[in-house]
Design an enzyme around this catalytic site. Structure first.
Site, short mmCIF file in Angstrom:
data_model
loop_
_atom_site.label_atom_id
_atom_site.label_comp_id
_atom_site.label_asym_id
_atom_site.label_seq_id
_atom_site.Cartn_x
_atom_site.Cartn_y
_atom_site.Cartn_z
N GLY A 201 5.10 9.54 -4.31
CA GLY A 201 4.98 10.95 -3.96
C GLY A 201 4.40 11.79 -5.07
CG ASP A 226 5.05 3.02 6.86
OD1 ASP A 226 5.53 3.90 7.61
OD2 ASP A 226 4.96 1.82 7.19
CG LEU A 227 3.05 9.14 1.15
CD1 LEU A 227 1.54 9.39 1.25
CD2 LEU A 227 3.81 10.45 0.99
CG ASP A 228 2.37 7.02 -2.11
OD1 ASP A 228 1.15 7.06 -1.94
OD2 ASP A 228 3.02 7.97 -2.61
CD GLU A 229 7.24 2.87 2.21
OE1 GLU A 229 7.32 2.06 3.17
OE2 GLU A 229 8.11 3.72 1.97
#
Length: 284
Positions: A201, A226-229
């Site tokens: 984040g 999926d953010l940053d995953e």
């Protein structure tokens, strides 16, 4: 001049005879394998491989290789893709205001270290337009507000199609792409200024400084909803000490970001990355 070679990336359920079957197809067509690598993941029950062979003397014309290979692929249950070394992928680099990753990629491409064409630079700010002009790359400013994101992403998708872009590289593009965009154009690489999964984040350097970390890192990964995953392609770390303030962490982090993103883009355009599940195999 270096001869043109075919590159096969393939994965399947781990089983006997896969290497033999692939090698037999190339041998029967008078192919000469110049590079071969493989990986077996027993926990996932999956086998991954990358094969490279010369087209000089190969009995099949390149336009027929995929069709002729399909029966072998079906027999082995392969998920596969075929590429050729004289095909240069076309990239679009997306940026906001920071220029370090953009300049690094443009420099590597100009020097010949990155075998790809950069066909378009997209930004939500006008600040880096002069750099695009210097490198003779089309620059498009698509400002993002709280209400126009869907409209601007639609314009961006049209531009990617118009410029025949195959890969988007987020080189410090400080916006989150929508699920609709990623569904329409899933080939996206991002650089994250943190050693994921640590400090995801916003403001990772501030998070790291407050924790008193002794190493900082950068992560390049494929973008998913999926953010940053998304599947990780490349990571690296650098040491810091109690003497480093946040400004020093950011400076050291920028160096890592450039290197890690360049490695990831290089591995992708050289067809050395194979994704399965949320993992990657990177054939160096």
């Amino acid at each position: 001049m270096e001869s043109v070679r075919a590159i096969l990336l393939a994965s399947c359920r781990d089983q006997r005879g896969v290497v033999a079957g692939l090698s037999q197809f190339i041998y029967e067509n008078n192919g000469n394998i110049t590079d071969a690598d493989q990986h077996r993941d027993p926990e996932a029950d999956i086998f991954c491989t990358r094969l490279e062979w010369e087209l000089d003397g190969f009995r099949l014309p390149r336009e027929r290789i995929a069709t002729e290979f399909s029966s072998t692929a079906k027999k082995l249950g392969l998920t596969w893709s075929l590429h050729f070394t004289d095909q240069r992928p076309k990239l679009s680099i997306w940026v906001s205001k920071q220029d370090h990753c953009l300049l690094d990629l443009l420099g590597r491409q100009r020097s010949g270290d990155l075998r790809a064409d950069i066909g378009l630079i997209v930004s939500n700010h006008p600040d880096l337009g002069a750099i695009a002009e210097q490198f003779h790359v089309p620059f498009v400013h698509l400002p993002i507000t709280g209400t126009n994101k869907a409209e601007q992403e639609k314009k961006a998708l049209e531009l990617l199609k118009q410029h025949q872009i195959e890969l988007v590289v987020l080189a410090k593009y400080m916006q989150v792409l929508s699920p609709d965009f990623l569904k329409a154009f899933p080939q996206v690489i991002n650089i994250h200024h943190s050693f994921l999964p640590a400090f995801p984040g916003a403001s990772p350097y501030h998070q790291a400084f407050s924790r008193g970390v002794k190493i900082i890192g950068a992560t390049a990964h494929y973008v998913t909803q999926d953010l940053d995953e998304g599947p990780i392609i490349e990571q690296d770390v650098g040491r810091v000490s109690h003497r480093d303030n946040i400004k020093a962490l950011v400076r050291k982090g920028k160096d890592l970001e450039k290197i890690v993103l360049a490695r990831a883009v290089y591995q992708h355009v050289e067809h050395r990355v194979l994704v399965y599940g949320n993992k990657t195999v990177v054939f160096d």
